[in-house]
Design a protein around this motif. Structure first.
Motif, PDB file in Angstrom:
ATOM      1  N   ILE A 114      -8.182 -39.913  26.420  1.00  0.00           N
ATOM      2  CA  ILE A 114      -7.744 -40.733  27.622  1.00  0.00           C
ATOM      3  C   ILE A 114      -8.318 -42.205  27.217  1.00  0.00           C
ATOM      4  N   LEU A 120      -6.339 -45.343  24.896  1.00  0.00           N
ATOM      5  CA  LEU A 120      -6.096 -46.493  25.578  1.00  0.00           C
ATOM      6  C   LEU A 120      -6.627 -47.637  24.594  1.00  0.00           C
ATOM      7  N   ALA A 121      -8.846 -47.253  25.054  1.00  0.00           N
ATOM      8  CA  ALA A 121      -9.583 -48.114  23.978  1.00  0.00           C
ATOM      9  C   ALA A 121      -8.861 -48.740  22.856  1.00  0.00           C
ATOM     10  N   LEU A 123      -9.865 -39.162  36.008  1.00  0.00           N
ATOM     11  CA  LEU A 123      -9.418 -40.423  36.565  1.00  0.00           C
ATOM     12  C   LEU A 123     -10.150 -41.689  36.379  1.00  0.00           C
ATOM     13  N   ALA A 124     -11.402 -41.167  36.536  1.00  0.00           N
ATOM     14  CA  ALA A 124     -12.724 -42.040  37.107  1.00  0.00           C
ATOM     15  C   ALA A 124     -13.328 -42.155  35.777  1.00  0.00           C
ATOM     16  N   ILE A 171     -21.001 -39.922  27.517  1.00  0.00           N
ATOM     17  CA  ILE A 171     -21.680 -41.400  28.561  1.00  0.00           C
ATOM     18  C   ILE A 171     -20.578 -40.289  29.713  1.00  0.00           C
ATOM     19  N   VAL A 224     -13.645 -46.066  28.727  1.00  0.00           N
ATOM     20  CA  VAL A 224     -12.826 -47.158  27.885  1.00  0.00           C
ATOM     21  C   VAL A 224     -14.199 -47.867  27.207  1.00  0.00           C
ATOM     22  N   PRO A 225     -14.810 -49.175  28.215  1.00  0.00           N
ATOM     23  CA  PRO A 225     -15.628 -49.819  27.618  1.00  0.00           C
ATOM     24  C   PRO A 225     -16.352 -49.211  26.003  1.00  0.00           C
ATOM     25  N   SER A 278     -12.702 -41.193  32.634  1.00  0.00           N
ATOM     26  CA  SER A 278     -11.506 -41.587  31.449  1.00  0.00           C
ATOM     27  C   SER A 278     -11.628 -43.895  31.964  1.00  0.00           C
ATOM     28  N   ALA A 279     -11.991 -43.638  33.112  1.00  0.00           N
ATOM     29  CA  ALA A 279     -11.760 -45.692  33.209  1.00  0.00           C
ATOM     30  C   ALA A 279     -13.367 -45.989  33.004  1.00  0.00           C
TER      31      ALA A 279
END
Lengths: 267, 309, 362
Positions: free
Chosen positions: A80, A84-85, A144-145, A206, A151-152, A147-148
């Motif tokens: 995910i 998105l990234a 969800l957590a 990560i 992202v960076p 994935s967030a």
């Protein structure tokens, strides 16, 4: 007279300190790995070589469950986050600068700046509310957590790769009758692939390593390997934890080596 | 008849498409981050102004007790406010250990980064890889690894006892020293990497110039090297100080139950402490301190562009 | 140049491959806007080798990018083959570009690069393969079809870029300083090669360069640009022998400028001498190789003093000063022993080859 040239970059004691630092960095890790092969059940008393603790960990359903959960979450979250990234990186590079570009950049990198414990507490509260509203207790929250905050980590290598690419390549594709989608499909994407792979690997590592956010977000029975190990630290430790750690360590090193090889190839 | 000077329609369309596509492509990532990272911080802010619930959570009445509770505690008998010494001890420990961690990692990290940067290119890549592996390795595993060294029956004590330096095992575990050793160990790569980046850009010919102008090795270090690599020093220090201040895993594993840092203190409020508003207020306060540190970092980094004096 | 006014449909020249009509391109907006092109109009004829020549920042590349469709004009229109393509994206325009950086796709082989345009157009595989073979033969790169572009030399990459842009048989080929990355020897070879390709394929070439020699030797017509405007359009001989203003005269080759006033039959210099000259304006120009060094007393010669002599091998540059202090340079062929026989301080007379002096506007 000393027959030695004057080495300008040499500073007194630096090399010694550096080598000591490297030894100190690796000594604990090697000790940990070493004792995972201990036949005895007391941590630091060596009783001969054995794979006993790997076998025990493998046969422990709780560990196996946690391992599967860890891999599932890491795989989903990195998929995910990388998708998105990649989209965001393409949106924020290789085009004329637009209003809000810097804001987007700052927002995407925000998880890198907030202390993990703060995000963990925030998610504990927020997901707690959602859980009581919806009654859903599944792994979705963890995915969800993860994935967030991944992202960076996925975004940075992808963006770096995009910025290193010759801008005129897509222009050339457009000149040669490629529609924007065709230019993306046949030029941008193949050239970006190593960056995407690198981003996905970092995100995976990560996610696999996370303790704090997982500890706060998980519902009962949703331990991942790291939170399982954190729980074990309260009791009498057995080399089982060493065995699990070693397995995770090997996985991380493999992924990182792959990451470096992929990244080196681009030069 | 010439047309009035304006943005042509095609040009305008192109510009607007770029902006729209940029936002559309970034939107999913932004939404995800808002839901599962940034947005919930706002809820924490709200919670910090509510009243603690009896069994944890909150009851929805406005209260500043969370914020007041950071520094003061209410006397059970006469209801007066007095400074909460226990809290101050935790804050002081957090700041002290974080500063010490930063200092130790710098003292060890600078020679290490210098060493890596002055290797020949091939060897440099290998050394850099060796410093990167611990950086990406699970923090918990690394904390766990260091416990094997400093435990009462750990390697350190065994070696020291064997060579007769000490008569009885050092009791390091569950002390501030243990936490400090652990944090220095786990955050060292965060110091080395930015220092390396700065030293790598450093022009070694400046050293020749320094020696040519009669500087000793220590003078060259102090008057040439350190001022020039300052941005790397600032970056490394912030990168170590910020996570140290919010550390949770390392103090929990190495400090035992008592040697709490802010991170553990926050967790306590959501667990046995059952004071969510205080936990929320502490979180926001920690966030603000971290943001201020970041701001100092950005200031220091941009100041480099303006001439000195 | 054609000036189009009003809203009535223009009468097009039948053979215009490209028309730019009152094209302005500004970068940025408002006060800070920078006009890269300022109301430029020009017509490029089908089948010609047309060169946009000018110093960097003159707007030549911007004009090329507007024709290709990479930029949209702030005002004005671009027509390709009589069709208004102003708002169309580059992938809908039947023109192809050879980029300064070549912009070869590093992940594709030479053959895949050449076939890229045809593939995007959805041509049948057999046709693509045949065209790729033909194009690689045209640029003499058949042997390298399977190579990655990263393994090629600069000259080979250049040829691949050419073949790739020619493969879709564009109506117009745009070349953005394609030779600037090559060394001198290779550049000379490619100049000949480019001219050959243009003649063989009959495709209209629009060539951007800042190198006047390149422009003079290769072009059918040249547009000299400066400060976002076209200063002059003409065949190379015309541009060199009859520049319309100081910029063109100065930019193309070396020129001596002498302040003068137009009088019937010629130009009057500051000291009253009247020289036969065509054109009008207040500046007399004469190329260094058109000056004749005569004895001081020669009939009708302009008196001058030698200031310095610089030996250049094939010829010798003699720097001179007129009575009023105006500096001139004469270029004379070096004699067999290399000694021109001139020395600083020597007083001589200057003669002008017939028709060599021209009056131009400032």
């Amino acid at each position: 007279m000393a027959d030695r040239s004057f080495e300008v970059s040499r500073l007194p004691g630096f090399a010694f300190t550096a080598v000591t630092v490297f030894l100190a960095l690796y000594l604990p890790i090697f000790t940990l790995v070493f004792f995972s092969f201990n036949a005895g059940s007391v941590l630091s008393v060596w009783q001969g070589w054995s794979l006993r603790w790997y076998v025990e960990a493998w046969q422990n359903d709780v560990v196996k469950g946690a391992a599967m959960r860890s891999l599932l979450i890491a795989a989903s979250a990195s998929a995910i986050a990388t998708t998105l990234a990649t989209m965001a990186a393409i949106g924020t590079t290789r085009r004329r600068r637009f209003r809000g570009q810097t804001a987007i950049y700052a927002f995407i990198n925000q998880p890198l700046m907030v202390p993990e414990i703060v995000t963990a507490v925030a998610l504990l509260i927020f997901f707690g509310v959602i859980k009581s509203w919806t009654g859903y207790q599944g792994l979705g929250y963890l995915i969800l957590a993860h994935s967030a905050f991944c992202v960076p980590f996925a975004y940075l290598p992808i963006r770096a790769r995009l910025e290193g690419m010759d801008l005129s390549l897509e222009t050339a594709a457009a000149d040669l009758y490629a529609s924007p989608w065709q230019a993306f499909r046949h030029v941008t994407l193949p050239l970006l692939a190593p960056g995407i792979a690198a981003g996905a690997m970092l995100a995976f590592v990560i996610s696999l390593d996370d303790v704090v956010i997982t500890e706060f977000v998980k519902s009962a029975g949703q331990d991942t390997l790291p939170t399982y190990m954190l729980g074990q630290l309260r009791r009498t430790l057995t080399p089982e934890v060493n065995a699990i750690s070693t397995a995770l360590l090997v996985l991380t090193v493999l992924l990182l080596t792959a990451f470096f090889l992929v990244n080196r190839k681009k030069d | 008849m010439s047309p009035p000077p304006r943005l042509s329609e095609a040009e305008d369309r192109q510009r607007r498409a770029a902006t729209r596509n940029g936002w559309l492509l970034s939107a999913p990532a932004l939404v995800l981050l808002f839901i599962a990272a940034s947005g919930p911080l706002l809820i924490v802010l709200v919670y910090s102004f509510l009243t603690p619930g009896k069994y944890g959570d909150v009851s929805w009445e406005f209260s500043t007790s969370g914020w007041v509770g950071i520094l003061f505690s209410r006397d059970i008998f006469d209801d007066t406010l007095k400074l909460a010494d226990a809290h101050l001890t935790i804050f002081w420990r957090s700041v002290k250990l974080s500063l010490l961690t930063t200092a130790i990692t710098f003292a060890l990290g600078f020679p290490t980064a210098w060493f890596i940067a002055t290797r020949p290119p091939k060897a440099r890549a290998l050394w850099l890889f060796l410093i990167t592996i611990p950086f990406w390795t699970n923090l918990l595993i690394r904390t766990f690894a260091i416990t094997e060294i400093i435990r009462n029956e750990g390697i350190l004590n065994k070696v020291l006892l064997a060579i007769g330096v000490i008569a009885a095992p050092l009791r390091i575990m569950n002390t501030d020293t243990a936490v400090l050793i652990g944090m220095a160990y786990v955050y060292l790569p965060l110091m080395v990497l930015p220092l390396f980046a700065a030293i790598d850009r450093f022009d070694m010919r400046l050293l020749e110039a320094g020696y040519d102008l009669y500087a000793s090795r220590m003078q060259v270090l102090r008057h040439v090297i350190l001022p020039i690599v300052r941005p790397g020093i600032v970056a490394g220090s912030i990168l170590v100080f910020v996570p140290s201040l919010g550390a949770y895993v390392t103090p929990r594993v190495l400090g035992g139950g008592k040697n709490m840092m802010i991170g553990n203190f926050i967790e306590l409020q959501f667990g046995q402490g059952r004071n969510w508003p205080l936990g929320a207020a502490l979180s926001i306060a920690l966030l603000i301190v971290v943001m201020l540190a970041m701001l100092i970092y950005v200031r220091a980094a941009t100041k480099e562009d303006t001439p000195h004096g | 140049m054609i000036k189009i006014t009003g809203t009535a449909g223009p009468i097009l020249s039948v053979n215009a491959a490209i028309m730019a009509r009152d094209v302005t391109k500004a970068f940025g907006q408002g006060e800070t806007a920078l006009k890269a092109l300022d109301n430029v109009s020009c017509e490029i004829r089908t089948g010609e080798f047309f060169t946009l020549l000018g110093p960097s920042g003159c707007g030549k590349t911007t004009l090329l990018r507007l024709i290709a469709g990479f930029e949209m004009p702030t005002a004005g229109q671009i027509l390709i083959d009589g069709q208004d393509v102003t708002g169309q994206p580059p992938n809908r325009r039947a023109v192809n570009t050879v980029f300064q950086s070549y912009a070869l796709f590093p992940h594709l082989s030479v053959a895949e690069n050449v076939g890229f345009g045809l593939k995007m157009q959805g041509r049948p595989r057999a046709e693509i393969a045949a065209t790729v073979r033909e194009m690689l033969a045209l640029v003499k790169l058949e042997a390298l079809a399977g190579r990655r572009t990263g393994q090629l030399s600069g000259g080979q990459q250049q040829r691949v870029a050419l073949a790739r842009a020619l493969a879709p048989r564009p109506k117009v080929l745009l070349l953005d300083e394609p030779l600037s990355a090559l060394d001198l020897k290779l550049r000379k070879e490619m100049q000949v090669e480019l001219k050959r390709l243009q003649t063989e394929t009959g495709i209209t070439f629009v060539f951007v360069t800042h190198d006047q020699e390149e422009a003079l030797t290769m072009s059918d017509r040249i547009a000299v640009m400066s400060a976002g405007k076209i200063q002059q359009i003409g065949v190379p001989r015309e541009i060199y022998t009859a520049p319309v203003n100081r910029f063109v005269a100065d930019f193309i080759g070396e020129t001596n400028f002498i302040p003068a006033t137009a009088v019937p039959g010629g130009a009057k210099l500051a000291d009253g001498t009247v020289l036969p000259a065509e054109g009008e304006g207040s500046l007399l120009i004469i190329r260094p190789e058109q000056l004749r060094l005569l004895p001081a007393a020669a009939d009708g010669a302009l008196p001058a003093t030698v200031e310095s002599v610089v030996y250049f091998g094939t010829d010798t540059h003699v720097h001179l000063a007129l009575e009023d202090g105006t500096k001139l340079t004469a270029r004379v062929p070096s004699p067999a022993d290399g000694h021109s026989g001139h020395a600083p301080g020597q007083r001589i007379g200057l003669g002008f080859a017939p028709g060599a002096a021209r009056l131009i506007r400032e």
